[in-house]
Motif scaffolding. Structure first.
Motif, PDB file in Angstrom:
ATOM      1  N   THR A 134      50.656  -5.336  32.079  1.00  0.00           N
ATOM      2  CA  THR A 134      49.626  -4.565  31.397  1.00  0.00           C
ATOM      3  C   THR A 134      50.267  -3.516  30.490  1.00  0.00           C
ATOM      4  O   THR A 134      51.388  -3.061  30.742  1.00  0.00           O
ATOM      5  CB  THR A 134      48.707  -3.879  32.408  1.00  0.00           C
ATOM      6  OG1 THR A 134      49.500  -3.111  33.330  1.00  0.00           O
ATOM      7  CG2 THR A 134      47.907  -4.914  33.198  1.00  0.00           C
ATOM      8  N   ASP A 136      49.866  -0.471  30.142  1.00  0.00           N
ATOM      9  CA  ASP A 136      50.252   0.788  30.799  1.00  0.00           C
ATOM     10  C   ASP A 136      51.382   0.592  31.801  1.00  0.00           C
ATOM     11  O   ASP A 136      51.814   1.554  32.455  1.00  0.00           O
ATOM     12  CB  ASP A 136      49.046   1.432  31.487  1.00  0.00           C
ATOM     13  CG  ASP A 136      48.403   0.539  32.546  1.00  0.00           C
ATOM     14  OD1 ASP A 136      48.997  -0.501  32.906  1.00  0.00           O
ATOM     15  OD2 ASP A 136      47.295   0.877  33.015  1.00  0.00           O
ATOM     16  N   LYS A 183      42.907  -2.004  32.128  1.00  0.00           N
ATOM     17  CA  LYS A 183      42.705  -0.565  32.021  1.00  0.00           C
ATOM     18  C   LYS A 183      42.683  -0.008  33.427  1.00  0.00           C
ATOM     19  O   LYS A 183      41.750  -0.273  34.192  1.00  0.00           O
ATOM     20  CB  LYS A 183      41.399  -0.250  31.289  1.00  0.00           C
ATOM     21  CG  LYS A 183      41.138   1.239  31.135  1.00  0.00           C
ATOM     22  CD  LYS A 183      39.809   1.499  30.426  1.00  0.00           C
ATOM     23  CE  LYS A 183      39.545   2.985  30.278  1.00  0.00           C
ATOM     24  NZ  LYS A 183      38.237   3.255  29.613  1.00  0.00           N
ATOM     25  N   GLY A 184      43.725   0.731  33.780  1.00  0.00           N
ATOM     26  CA  GLY A 184      43.837   1.216  35.147  1.00  0.00           C
ATOM     27  C   GLY A 184      43.957   0.047  36.106  1.00  0.00           C
ATOM     28  O   GLY A 184      44.818  -0.831  35.939  1.00  0.00           O
ATOM     29  N   TYR A 228      42.256  -7.849  24.258  1.00  0.00           N
ATOM     30  CA  TYR A 228      41.788  -6.501  24.578  1.00  0.00           C
ATOM     31  C   TYR A 228      42.546  -5.536  23.682  1.00  0.00           C
ATOM     32  O   TYR A 228      43.759  -5.343  23.842  1.00  0.00           O
ATOM     33  CB  TYR A 228      42.041  -6.199  26.052  1.00  0.00           C
ATOM     34  CG  TYR A 228      41.574  -4.832  26.502  1.00  0.00           C
ATOM     35  CD1 TYR A 228      40.236  -4.459  26.403  1.00  0.00           C
ATOM     36  CD2 TYR A 228      42.469  -3.920  27.054  1.00  0.00           C
ATOM     37  CE1 TYR A 228      39.796  -3.219  26.827  1.00  0.00           C
ATOM     38  CE2 TYR A 228      42.052  -2.671  27.493  1.00  0.00           C
ATOM     39  CZ  TYR A 228      40.712  -2.326  27.372  1.00  0.00           C
ATOM     40  OH  TYR A 228      40.287  -1.085  27.799  1.00  0.00           O
ATOM     41  N   GLY A 231      40.615  -0.711  23.571  1.00  0.00           N
ATOM     42  CA  GLY A 231      39.521  -0.513  24.501  1.00  0.00           C
ATOM     43  C   GLY A 231      38.310  -1.377  24.224  1.00  0.00           C
ATOM     44  O   GLY A 231      37.243  -1.182  24.829  1.00  0.00           O
ATOM     45  N   PRO A 250      33.363  -1.936  25.126  1.00  0.00           N
ATOM     46  CA  PRO A 250      34.068  -1.958  26.414  1.00  0.00           C
ATOM     47  C   PRO A 250      33.314  -2.701  27.510  1.00  0.00           C
ATOM     48  O   PRO A 250      33.936  -3.265  28.411  1.00  0.00           O
ATOM     49  CB  PRO A 250      34.204  -0.470  26.750  1.00  0.00           C
ATOM     50  CG  PRO A 250      34.164   0.225  25.428  1.00  0.00           C
ATOM     51  CD  PRO A 250      33.234  -0.564  24.583  1.00  0.00           C
ATOM     52  N   ALA A 273      46.079  -2.190  23.964  1.00  0.00           N
ATOM     53  CA  ALA A 273      44.951  -1.471  24.554  1.00  0.00           C
ATOM     54  C   ALA A 273      44.716  -0.122  23.887  1.00  0.00           C
ATOM     55  O   ALA A 273      43.592   0.396  23.894  1.00  0.00           O
ATOM     56  CB  ALA A 273      45.181  -1.282  26.048  1.00  0.00           C
ATOM     57  N   ASN A 274      45.762   0.450  23.294  1.00  0.00           N
ATOM     58  CA  ASN A 274      45.648   1.783  22.705  1.00  0.00           C
ATOM     59  C   ASN A 274      45.601   1.756  21.173  1.00  0.00           C
ATOM     60  O   ASN A 274      45.667   2.799  20.528  1.00  0.00           O
ATOM     61  CB  ASN A 274      46.821   2.656  23.163  1.00  0.00           C
ATOM     62  CG  ASN A 274      46.883   2.784  24.672  1.00  0.00           C
ATOM     63  OD1 ASN A 274      45.866   3.010  25.317  1.00  0.00           O
ATOM     64  ND2 ASN A 274      48.074   2.633  25.244  1.00  0.00           N
TER      65      ASN A 274
END
Length: 583
Positions: A134, A136, A183-184, A228, A231, A250, A273-274
């Protein structure tokens, strides 16, 4: 992306004869490193290296015996996950069955011998892995595959802990899953689970039992791919084998259409994602591959980079027609030609197809095909059953004991072109590569009266033994296996090598292969060419062209590509023209 470009890797300097090629590359999240792979003589075997982006120098890293996989960098850019096989028997690297992939973690600057084994499935040597991390850096997501069937398992590992052993999230090889991002603790997938035309779902990675939440529902138009980005969810639907892009919020709401420059194909999507924007590549038959940057806030696109090809699209006609196959099924057919041709049945026409493994045939730009059209030829592309143009049902209607539907669709396309006045049998050629080579061979054998010539490239031509070499066992999901008694009759009924009838007047055949093809081994072409020459009862030539130091298609130097295209069009110019006068 707006900075000054500089050369980081120049494939032209890798070997004097051009037979060492750059295959894949992937940058670390911090942009400091790039992992890249090289292939030799067109083989599927890859060797990975790591280069420092600032200095342009390689580390000592050398990762060997890698196939069918891209690396997945960890969020800290210290290393990446990748899959590899045991070294094959020396001297049998290009024919030995490929089984037993294992997933490793490699830290930059260390030897391959120190790589850490992350995941293996000893119970089944046919299983392979595709890793993702992912954006993150929180989760490792492993798509577990088995053969060419697009039914997977998903395993995940929380990279914040010390134990990186993946645990099964979705098991049983029951559905297709394409990982989109996360996301998370929420992970996003494109899936055909209870949705033959695909849908988007979210799943909480911390739940012991996955409870998927639907984000974008299935529609009558199949979803080809999604991502993705920023967001939001970017979704490509196929409408009669042409792309439509839609941006969803989203939670899957407030869909916004992204305007595309023409009817054609979105080839790749790039974003994170960002991101505040994403980049996509687009092309069509007379529209060269172009990169567009799209602002996520406005949905407006601008040209980022355009191919330098001199072409006037207004000189050509692109149409999509529909015809009925043998059983009444409606099949789409793209047709490209110059504006000035007459539909009087005299136009040299090349009909191309594939029809297998859920692979979609959509509008694409090809300078070699455009050259054919510029010379006055007609190019036609059939979207056959067995492909993925209309989702799972379309694919399943052209596989296993229904494979004859694929061939019937292609034959009906040829009949349509003749019926509509584009061409006639003396001016009609067919062709395809790999599974498409099988298609071109079968249809030339089943309907020698309909076609003048057939281009059979790197074809699967012995349907009773294909599973015995390299990765051939993986194709039994689409073809079946002669080793399974109930599947033998269907395979034997169309296997090109086993259905040649001595004394038949076959079309002219141009068979091409590479001596290092370790996907569809060249013995397919060798045996079929010899058998076809023996069986030929007419005067049409049966030719085979064997490229040295070349494989299934990837990794050929430009000189070899030009030579092969030149020989191919010369063959068709002679066969469909006035014996040497061209078209």
């Amino acid at each position: 992306v707006e900075g000054e470009a500089r050369v980081l890797i120049d494939p032209n300097t890798l070997s004097e004869d051009g037979t060492i090629a750059l295959s894949y590359l992937d940058y670390s999240p911090d942009g400091n490193f790039v992992a890249y792979s090289l292939t030799k003589s067109g083989s599927d075997w890859q060797t990975f290296y790591v280069r420092n982006v600032d200095t342009g120098e390689d580390f000592e890293d050398k990762l060997e015996w890698v196939k069918f996989i891209l690396p997945a960098w960890t969020g800290d850019s210290r290393g990446f996950f990748y899959g590899r096989y045991d070294a094959p028997t020396e001297g049998d690297e290009y024919e030995e069955q490929v089984r037993g992939m294992r997933l490793f973690y490699h830290e930059v600057g260390t030897p391959q011998a120190k790589d850490v084994l992350i995941y293996k499935r000893s119970e089944d040597a046919e299983i392979g892995f595709e890793p993702f991390v992912t954006d993150d850096g929180r989760y490792l997501v492993v798509r577990v595959w088995k053969g060419s069937a697009r039914k997977y398992e998903i395993a995940i590992a929380d990279l914040r802990g010390d134990d990186w052993t993946p645990e099964i999230l979705f098991g049983g090889f029951e559905a297709r899953y394409e990982f989109l991002g996360g996301k998370g603790d929420e992970l996003y997938f494109l899936t055909d689970r209870d949705a033959p035309n695909m849908k988007l779902i979210a799943v909480d990675a911390t739940n012991e039992e996955p409870a998927p939440r639907e984000i974008v529902s299935e529609t009558v138009n199949v979803i080809k791919k999604a991502d993705y980005v920023g967001g939001q969810f970017l979704v490509e639907h196929l409408v009669d084998a042409t792309s439509r892009l839609t941006l969803y919020g989203p939670d899957g709401g407030t869909p916004r259409a992204i305007e595309l420059p023409a009817l054609g194909t979105v080839r790749k999507i790039y974003g994170s994602a960002n991101s505040t924007h994403f980049v996509y590549s687009f092309m069509s038959f007379t529209y060269p591959l172009t990169l567009y940057s799209c602002d996520l806030a406005t949905g407006k696109s601008r040209v980022f980079k355009k191919s330098d090809v001199d072409i006037d699209p207004s000189s050509f006609v692109i149409s999509q027609e529909f015809y009925e196959s043998k059983d009444g099924t409606r099949v789409p057919l793209f047709i490209v030609h110059r504006k000035d041709i007459a539909r009087d049945g005299t136009n040299p026409t090349y009909l191309h197809g594939y029809g297998g493994f859920s692979t979609t045939q959509t509008p694409s730009f090809s300078t070699s095909r455009l050259a054919w059209v510029e010379m006055g030829g007609v190019f036609a592309l059939a979207c056959l059953r067995g492909g993925g143009e209309y989702g799972r049902a379309w694919h399943e209607a052209g596989m296993l004991d229904k494979k004859q539907n694929t061939f019937d669709d292609f034959i009906a396309a040829g009949e349509h072109l003749i019926r509509e006045g584009y061409t006639s049998t003396p001016k009609l050629a067919i062709g395809g590569g790999s599974n498409g080579g099988l298609l071109a061979a079968v249809c030339a054998i089943q309907r020698p009266d309909l076609f003048r010539a057939s281009l059979i490239a790197v074809g699967v031509l012995d349907m009773l033994r294909f599973q015995k070499f390299t990765i051939g066992w993986a194709w039994t999901s689409d073809y079946g296996s002669a080793e399974i008694p109930e599947q033998f009759p269907a395979l034997y009924a169309y296997s090109p090598l086993h259905n040649l009838v001595k004394g038949t007047h076959y079309p002219s055949l141009f068979i091409t292969t590479g001596d290092h093809d370790d996907r569809v081994v060249p013995s397919h072409s060798f045996k079929f060419a010899a058998a076809a020459q023996e069986a030929q009862g007419g005067e049409n030539p049966i030719l085979i062209r064997i490229e040295r130091d070349a494989g299934h298609g990837r990794g050929k130097p430009t000189s070899k590509v030009i030579d092969e295209i030149g020989d191919t069009w010369a063959f068709l110019l002679y066969e469909l023209g006035e014996k040497g006068d061209g078209i």
